[in-house]
Design an enzyme around this catalytic site. Structure first.
Site, mmCIF file in Angstrom:
data_model
loop_
_atom_site.group_PDB
_atom_site.id
_atom_site.type_symbol
_atom_site.label_atom_id
_atom_site.label_comp_id
_atom_site.label_asym_id
_atom_site.label_seq_id
_atom_site.Cartn_x
_atom_site.Cartn_y
_atom_site.Cartn_z
ATOM 1 N N GLY A 73 35.439 39.929 -55.591
ATOM 2 C CA GLY A 73 34.096 37.941 -55.983
ATOM 3 C C GLY A 73 34.115 38.113 -54.288
ATOM 4 C CD GLN A 75 34.678 33.223 -49.311
ATOM 5 O OE1 GLN A 75 35.700 33.196 -49.052
ATOM 6 N NE2 GLN A 75 33.985 32.548 -49.664
ATOM 7 C CB SER A 76 36.757 39.891 -52.046
ATOM 8 O OG SER A 76 37.557 41.304 -52.172
ATOM 9 C CG ASN A 77 42.160 37.232 -49.644
ATOM 10 O OD1 ASN A 77 41.406 36.588 -48.748
ATOM 11 N ND2 ASN A 77 42.678 37.177 -50.822
ATOM 12 C CB ALA A 79 35.618 42.745 -50.068
#
Ligand SMILES: *Cc1c(COP(=O)(O)O)cnc(C)c1O
Length: 323
Positions: A73, A75-77, A79
């Site tokens: 997403g 806000q992917s942690n 990524a």
């Protein structure tokens, strides 16, 4: 315990992470509750994906890759941590993120830039579309002589799950000093790799300990988690020897993945105020609140100490706050 195979590994985090008893919370809930601080793993703002990346990026290096693709997403942690770890290893990182209406440049998107990632958005709800786009971009890069490694959402492959077996080995090594009788290891389950590694690690290192995954999304983790754990076991040259009751999923999703739950807010504030620890509203806040509700409902009656694995995620607080 059978001898486990040694797989290519690159040290990225600062391990072991701390394990300690939450004194105020334990007194309040009448149960010893320990926290394994994987949010303090020394990369960016910390988080569980680093243990997976220590194996995934070692494999990428072994294959001679100079570029890493991953997704999540906006806000992917995962990524963000992939961007941080790839940069440290001198690899280019391309993030193709689900846009899903996100327009504000906050939280992890700020960190993705600091770590120098090439951030692209796709207006789709399907990871299939994103993986197709990765293949397309990869083919272009290949023409220019680059070699790419693709990490699926959450880094939840059998190789990624191998990283979480190490967390249980650390817990086993840290516990005797404290003399705790751990009966359950509890963590958030978002794509399954963390819980899978904990399940395999528990079977190998702490065989009397059960694993409870707190589902923050609605995928069929009852199957996904043991499948990933079995795949990780195979990579390690062993097998996943299940016993009845060694693993279960409990879902605490609320309105949906990444939608903060108003009923969890008091639990998140309580942990912050009693112990100084920050949880996020997408993963750890749901898992923590869900675990305490189980405890309050008598679900852990007759059992011993609980270990909550803090998987990180606090950057989301700066993008969405609490419900
Ligand atoms: C990704 C993530 C999880 C879930 O881990 P999975 O291995 O995807 O199940 C939990 N907490 C945080 C903060 C995460 O970023």
């Amino acid at each position: 315990m059978s001898e486990l195979k040694t797989l290519p590994h690159v040290a990225l985090g600062v391990y072991p992470t701390p394990l300690y008893k939450l004194e105020n919370i334990s007194a309040k809930y009448g149960r010893n509750i320990w926290v394994k601080r994987d949010d303090l793993c020394g990369v960016a703002l910390g988080g569980n994906k680093v243990r997976k990346l220590e194996y995934l990026l070692a494999e990428a290096k072994a294959q001679g890759c100079d570029t890493v693709f991953t997704t999540g997403g906006a806000q992917s942690n995962h990524a963000m941590l992939t961007a941080a770890c790839a940069a440290r290893l001198g690899m280019k990182c391309i993030l193709i993120l689900k846009k899903r209406g996100v327009t504000e440049h906050l939280g992890n998107l700020i960190l993705d830039d600091i770590y120098g990632a090439d951030v692209r958005f796709m207006d789709t709800d399907s990871y299939g579309d994103i993986y197709d786009e990765m293949d397309r971009v990869d083919a272009e890069l290949a023409k220019a002589g680059h070699k790419s490694f693709h990490i699926p959402v959450g880094g939840s492959t059998p190789l990624g799950a191998v990283g979480y077996t190490n967390c249980v080995r650390e817990i086993k090594e840290q516990l005797p000093r404290h003399g705790a009788e751990v009966s359950h290891i509890v963590s958030a389950t978002g794509s399954g790799g963390t819980t899978a590694g904990l399940l395999l690690g528990a079977r190998v290192y702490l065989p009397h300990t059960k694993v409870t995954g707190m589902g923050v999304d609605t995928d069929p983790f009852e199957d996904i988690v043991p499948d990933l754990a079995a795949g990780a076991a195979e990579l390690l040259g062993t097998s996943l020897d299940r016993v009845p009751g060694d693993f279960r999923m409990v879902y605490h999703v609320g309105q949906g993945y990444a939608i903060p739950n108003p009923e969890d807010t008091p639990y998140i504030e309580e942990l912050a105020r009693l112990e100084g620890i920050l949880l996020d509203p997408v993963y750890t806040g749901k898992a923590w609140a869900g675990m305490l509700k189980l405890l309050q409902n008598g679900d852990f009656d007759g059992e011993g100490d609980l270990v909550f694995v803090h998987t990180g995620g606090a950057a989301a607080l700066f993008a969405m706050g609490l419900a």
